[in-house]
Scaffold this motif. Structure first.
Motif, PDB file in Angstrom:
ATOM      1  N   ALA A 102       0.836  -1.208   0.000  1.00  0.00           N
ATOM      2  CA  ALA A 102       0.000   0.000   0.000  1.00  0.00           C
ATOM      3  C   ALA A 102       0.867   1.252   0.000  1.00  0.00           C
ATOM      4  O   ALA A 102       0.568   2.230  -0.698  1.00  0.00           O
ATOM      5  CB  ALA A 102      -0.930  -0.005   1.207  1.00  0.00           C
ATOM      6  N   ILE A 103       1.941   1.232   0.765  1.00  0.00           N
ATOM      7  CA  ILE A 103       2.844   2.388   0.823  1.00  0.00           C
ATOM      8  C   ILE A 103       3.480   2.636  -0.547  1.00  0.00           C
ATOM      9  O   ILE A 103       3.580   3.785  -0.999  1.00  0.00           O
ATOM     10  CB  ILE A 103       3.911   2.192   1.919  1.00  0.00           C
ATOM     11  N   VAL A 104       3.890   1.570  -1.214  1.00  0.00           N
ATOM     12  CA  VAL A 104       4.492   1.716  -2.547  1.00  0.00           C
ATOM     13  C   VAL A 104       3.477   2.307  -3.524  1.00  0.00           C
ATOM     14  O   VAL A 104       3.805   3.211  -4.303  1.00  0.00           O
ATOM     15  CB  VAL A 104       5.029   0.361  -3.062  1.00  0.00           C
ATOM     16  N   ILE A 105       2.241   1.824  -3.466  1.00  0.00           N
ATOM     17  CA  ILE A 105       1.208   2.330  -4.380  1.00  0.00           C
ATOM     18  C   ILE A 105       0.915   3.801  -4.099  1.00  0.00           C
ATOM     19  O   ILE A 105       0.797   4.607  -5.023  1.00  0.00           O
ATOM     20  CB  ILE A 105      -0.058   1.462  -4.292  1.00  0.00           C
ATOM     21  N   VAL A 106       0.834   4.186  -2.830  1.00  0.00           N
ATOM     22  CA  VAL A 106       0.625   5.592  -2.483  1.00  0.00           C
ATOM     23  C   VAL A 106       1.806   6.428  -2.968  1.00  0.00           C
ATOM     24  O   VAL A 106       1.624   7.538  -3.490  1.00  0.00           O
ATOM     25  CB  VAL A 106       0.392   5.750  -0.963  1.00  0.00           C
ATOM     26  N   ALA A 107       3.021   5.902  -2.849  1.00  0.00           N
ATOM     27  CA  ALA A 107       4.207   6.623  -3.321  1.00  0.00           C
ATOM     28  C   ALA A 107       4.171   6.809  -4.840  1.00  0.00           C
ATOM     29  O   ALA A 107       4.534   7.875  -5.351  1.00  0.00           O
ATOM     30  CB  ALA A 107       5.476   5.881  -2.902  1.00  0.00           C
ATOM     31  N   VAL A 108       3.729   5.792  -5.565  1.00  0.00           N
ATOM     32  CA  VAL A 108       3.615   5.903  -7.031  1.00  0.00           C
ATOM     33  C   VAL A 108       2.604   6.982  -7.395  1.00  0.00           C
ATOM     34  O   VAL A 108       2.860   7.827  -8.261  1.00  0.00           O
ATOM     35  CB  VAL A 108       3.222   4.542  -7.659  1.00  0.00           C
ATOM     36  N   TRP A 109       1.437   6.971  -6.723  1.00  0.00           N
ATOM     37  CA  TRP A 109       0.426   7.997  -6.990  1.00  0.00           C
ATOM     38  C   TRP A 109       0.957   9.393  -6.648  1.00  0.00           C
ATOM     39  O   TRP A 109       0.726  10.356  -7.388  1.00  0.00           O
ATOM     40  CB  TRP A 109      -0.862   7.710  -6.211  1.00  0.00           C
ATOM     41  N   ALA A 110       1.674   9.524  -5.540  1.00  0.00           N
ATOM     42  CA  ALA A 110       2.234  10.827  -5.152  1.00  0.00           C
ATOM     43  C   ALA A 110       3.257  11.296  -6.187  1.00  0.00           C
ATOM     44  O   ALA A 110       3.262  12.476  -6.572  1.00  0.00           O
ATOM     45  CB  ALA A 110       2.871  10.736  -3.771  1.00  0.00           C
TER      46      ALA A 110
END
Length: 122
Positions: A102-110
């Motif tokens: 989830a953290i990686v996906i949020v980082a990609v979106w950011a």
């Protein structure tokens, strides 16, 4: 037909957990371990890379990418090991969650948001 789809969905859920187990097992070949880690992290993440509210694309990842990733990872794992991992997955009481995914996906979106802002106003 509906029963067949339900069985397929249950098998996919079990295989995701089996891949989660495989990613942590030292007997899993390195390439298979990497693919299993990525697939399990994405499938077990509470956040989708492509949110489901986006028409067509939102469900495309769940219907095509995840099963394709699972199939690839399974092909890379020796059959005897995969059967052992599936057996272990069947005994799992609670489905694991992956906050790192989830953290990686949020980082990609950011990162995509930052790039878009720089592109628009840069």
């Amino acid at each position: 037909m509906l029963d067949l789809i339900k069985q397929w969905a249950r098998a996919l859920k079990r295989d995701v957990v089996a891949l989660w187990v495989a990613a942590r097992d030292p007997r899993t070949p390195l390439v298979a371990k990497l693919v299993a880690t990525v697939v399990a992290a994405y499938a077990l993440s509470p956040i989708d890379l492509i949110p489901d509210f986006i028409p067509v694309l939102g469900y495309l990842d769940d219907l095509l990418l995840v099963p394709a990733g699972i199939a690839l990872a399974i092909k890379l794992i020796p059959i005897a090991l995969m059967e052992e991992f599936r057996s272990e997955a069947d005994q799992c009481i609670q489905r694991p969650r992956n906050t790192a995914g989830a953290i990686v996906i949020v980082a990609v979106w950011a990162a995509m948001l930052i790039v878009a802002c720089v592109w628009l106003w840069g």
